[in-house]
Design a protein around this motif. Structure first.
Motif, PDB file in Angstrom:
ATOM      1  N   ILE A   2      39.480  -0.501   8.521  1.00 21.89           N
ATOM      2  CA  ILE A   2      38.906   0.684   8.815  1.00 21.89           C
ATOM      3  C   ILE A   2      37.699   0.452   9.686  1.00 21.89           C
ATOM      4  O   ILE A   2      36.490  -0.062   9.344  1.00 21.89           O
ATOM      5  CB  ILE A   2      38.382   1.279   7.835  1.00 21.89           C
ATOM      6  CG1 ILE A   2      40.117   1.691   7.214  1.00 21.89           C
ATOM      7  CG2 ILE A   2      38.012   2.886   7.908  1.00 21.89           C
ATOM      8  CD1 ILE A   2      40.440   2.336   5.380  1.00 21.89           C
ATOM      9  N   ASP A   3      37.531   1.019  10.778  1.00 28.05           N
ATOM     10  CA  ASP A   3      36.334   1.459  11.243  1.00 28.05           C
ATOM     11  C   ASP A   3      35.125   2.335  10.958  1.00 28.05           C
ATOM     12  O   ASP A   3      35.483   3.768  11.320  1.00 28.05           O
ATOM     13  CB  ASP A   3      35.998   1.342  12.876  1.00 28.05           C
ATOM     14  CG  ASP A   3      35.022   1.839  13.883  1.00 28.05           C
ATOM     15  OD1 ASP A   3      33.933   1.107  13.203  1.00 28.05           O
ATOM     16  OD2 ASP A   3      34.891   1.474  15.296  1.00 28.05           O
ATOM     17  N   LEU A   7      34.977   6.473  11.608  1.00 30.55           N
ATOM     18  CA  LEU A   7      34.683   7.419  10.773  1.00 30.55           C
ATOM     19  C   LEU A   7      33.957   8.113  10.476  1.00 30.55           C
ATOM     20  O   LEU A   7      34.259   9.443  10.930  1.00 30.55           O
ATOM     21  CB  LEU A   7      35.488   6.528   9.119  1.00 30.55           C
ATOM     22  CG  LEU A   7      36.410   7.184   8.259  1.00 30.55           C
ATOM     23  CD1 LEU A   7      37.589   8.189   8.761  1.00 30.55           C
ATOM     24  CD2 LEU A   7      35.772   6.712   7.140  1.00 30.55           C
ATOM     25  N   PHE A   8      32.953   7.789  10.180  1.00 30.10           N
ATOM     26  CA  PHE A   8      31.837   8.619   9.686  1.00 30.10           C
ATOM     27  C   PHE A   8      31.393   9.636  10.887  1.00 30.10           C
ATOM     28  O   PHE A   8      30.631  10.938  11.035  1.00 30.10           O
ATOM     29  CB  PHE A   8      30.708   7.843   8.678  1.00 30.10           C
ATOM     30  CG  PHE A   8      30.929   7.833   7.577  1.00 30.10           C
ATOM     31  CD1 PHE A   8      29.905   8.816   7.263  1.00 30.10           C
ATOM     32  CD2 PHE A   8      31.493   6.854   7.186  1.00 30.10           C
ATOM     33  CE1 PHE A   8      29.852   8.515   6.001  1.00 30.10           C
ATOM     34  CE2 PHE A   8      31.232   6.681   6.028  1.00 30.10           C
ATOM     35  CZ  PHE A   8      30.526   7.529   5.071  1.00 30.10           C
ATOM     36  N   ALA A   9      31.560   9.084  12.320  1.00 31.43           N
ATOM     37  CA  ALA A   9      31.465   9.272  12.865  1.00 31.43           C
ATOM     38  C   ALA A   9      31.685  10.802  13.416  1.00 31.43           C
ATOM     39  O   ALA A   9      31.543  12.160  13.711  1.00 31.43           O
ATOM     40  CB  ALA A   9      31.320   8.900  14.766  1.00 31.43           C
TER      41      ALA A   9
END
Lengths: 97, 97
Positions: A2-3, A7-9
């Motif tokens: 998981i990047d 993901l948060f972007a």
């Protein structure tokens, strides 16, 4: 794998939409109760002005996603602000805030 | 010649700070009046969660400016949320919003 940054972007973009829409229950509450005694006029005046500037900036950037996010935000806080101005006289305002 | 895009980029950043700080008068109003009847619990729950996610994202990006903006925002809406929870029982809540 998981990047997390990617993901948060996406999550941060989603929060932009959700936080703009979050003002709708506040607006509904004021119109339903016909009272806005405890809601701050200063807070929602600043938020309306802020979303207006962000909306102008999004239009300048021709960024449709940002335009939609800030348009919803502006309409949401604008509805709350109209509610405060409309029902202000129902209660005693303190502090002018 | 004025570069409008650059000017609005700085103005948008400034609005991020100002809109985070804008929650402080709302928090002060609740604590001063000891009442939060007209303020939406749902709205400020969503905003607190939103700023928390944005704060995590800013930390992940190691972007100090974003961390400061979102920290102020999170603390501001957090204060309003605590005020709503603290003084909720003073008034009748409608709609659960």
């Amino acid at each position: 794998m998981i990047d997390f940054t990617q993901l948060f972007a996406s999550l941060a973009g989603l929060m932009g939409i959700v936080m703009g829409l979050a003002n709708i229950p506040q607006a509904l509450k004021i119109y339903k109760r016909r009272s806005a005694k405890d809601v701050s006029l200063l807070t929602y005046s600043i938020l309306s002005f802020g979303y207006f500037v962000l909306l102008l900036y999004s239009v300048l950037l021709h960024n449709i996603a940002l335009i939609v996010i800030n348009l919803f935000g502006f309409l949401g806080v604008g509805l709350v602000l109209s509610g405060i101005i409309r029902y202000e006289k129902k209660g005693v305002r303190h502090w002018g805030i």
